[in-house]
Design an enzyme around this catalytic site. Sequence first.
Site, PDB file in Angstrom:
ATOM      1  N   ARG A  40       0.831  -1.200   0.000  1.00  0.00           N
ATOM      2  CA  ARG A  40       0.000   0.000   0.000  1.00  0.00           C
ATOM      3  C   ARG A  40       0.870   1.257   0.000  1.00  0.00           C
ATOM      4  NH1 ARG A  40      -2.764  -3.497   3.611  1.00  0.00           N
ATOM      5  NH2 ARG A  40      -4.843  -4.077   2.873  1.00  0.00           N
ATOM      6  N   ARG A  71     -12.056  -8.162   9.352  1.00  0.00           N
ATOM      7  CA  ARG A  71     -11.373  -9.422   9.028  1.00  0.00           C
ATOM      8  C   ARG A  71     -10.910 -10.142  10.295  1.00  0.00           C
ATOM      9  NH1 ARG A  71      -8.005  -6.455   4.191  1.00  0.00           N
ATOM     10  NH2 ARG A  71      -9.392  -7.027   2.446  1.00  0.00           N
ATOM     11  N   HIS A  75      -3.055   1.161   7.972  1.00  0.00           N
ATOM     12  CA  HIS A  75      -3.808   0.189   7.176  1.00  0.00           C
ATOM     13  C   HIS A  75      -2.808  -0.415   6.188  1.00  0.00           C
ATOM     14  CE1 HIS A  75      -6.751  -1.742   4.676  1.00  0.00           C
ATOM     15  NE2 HIS A  75      -6.522  -0.947   3.641  1.00  0.00           N
ATOM     16  N   ASP A 133      -9.898  -4.139   8.121  1.00  0.00           N
ATOM     17  CA  ASP A 133      -8.953  -5.040   8.781  1.00  0.00           C
ATOM     18  C   ASP A 133      -9.555  -5.571  10.087  1.00  0.00           C
ATOM     19  OD1 ASP A 133      -6.165  -4.168   7.238  1.00  0.00           O
ATOM     20  OD2 ASP A 133      -7.547  -2.512   7.555  1.00  0.00           O
TER      21      ASP A 133
END
Length: 333
Positions: free
Chosen positions: A110, A173, A197, A170
């Site tokens: 990312r 998850r 993140h 996240d």
Amino acid sequence: MVNDKDVAVIDRKAANNDSKVAVNDRKVAIVGCGFVGSSSAFALMQSGLFSEMVLIDVDRARAEGEALDISHGSPFAAPMRIYAGDYADAADAAIIVITAGAAQKPGETRLDLAQKNVAIFREIVPRIRETGFDGILLIVSNPVDVLTYAAVKLSGLPESRVVGSGTVLDTARLQEALGAHLGVDPRDVEAYIIGEHGDSELAVWSSADVAGVPLKDFCEMRGHFDHEEAEARIAEEVRSAAYEIIRRKRATYYGIAMSVRRLCQAIMRDEKSVLPVSALMVGEYGLSDVAISMPTIVGRQGIECRVPISLDEAELEELRSSADRLKGVLQQV
């Protein structure tokens, strides 16, 4: 970091455009009609939160096609006007969701995206500001923490009204993985992913619980005793989830679209929900001048306050390390 000269230029433009546009609480705009933007539009069309949605994309035909496709399902949902437009059409939106940016490629982190997507935000955010927009900016593009920081600096909006999607997905998850591990409803799991993140994110195990029962006690009640191995495995599964999805189908979009819907719901219904969004830190946990994800009360005005969750010494050190990593990227871009 965002160049001070750029900010100065934007401030001068703002001085010539002091008038703010009245906010339409039933309107949302989405900038970027790729996989994430179009999936978010589809999720919001079904949410019943809005009666008007404008889609904006550098590829106008793509925006028009998505608007047409989604609008054809209107008879099966609450009435909504869906159309392609430009930034002027988004001026009175309650929320502008920004999903635009270069896509994450296989093998690319990312943070690798930061340089090119900050450049894109230098084009997008000032154009939004020039319209007199006075709603809430919801940043979804990656790397979301870097781009949330950039949007704060470029938008001229109060810091509380620039919200990054952060580690909301996240955390979902993590809750899903723990629910599967323990054989319980993931909605009863109270555990957060905080920090960046991305690769330096961390799971907060020390204060996690299930239905009010400390996580380790609940694990043992369900026959799980090797806590360190299980925590390391689950944390890695969560951290690498996006990479696994990208490897298999080249992009992630359904999970984040549901996260966008959840965030818009918390904002528009003024729910005061506690969600791990990315926002500018102003001294919390000894951190400042960086956007990072921590549990936060989110309502109609955006960010109300951070929730001071308990962290052990190791978690606090990891959080600060994650923030330092993000600051390093900000200095480069």
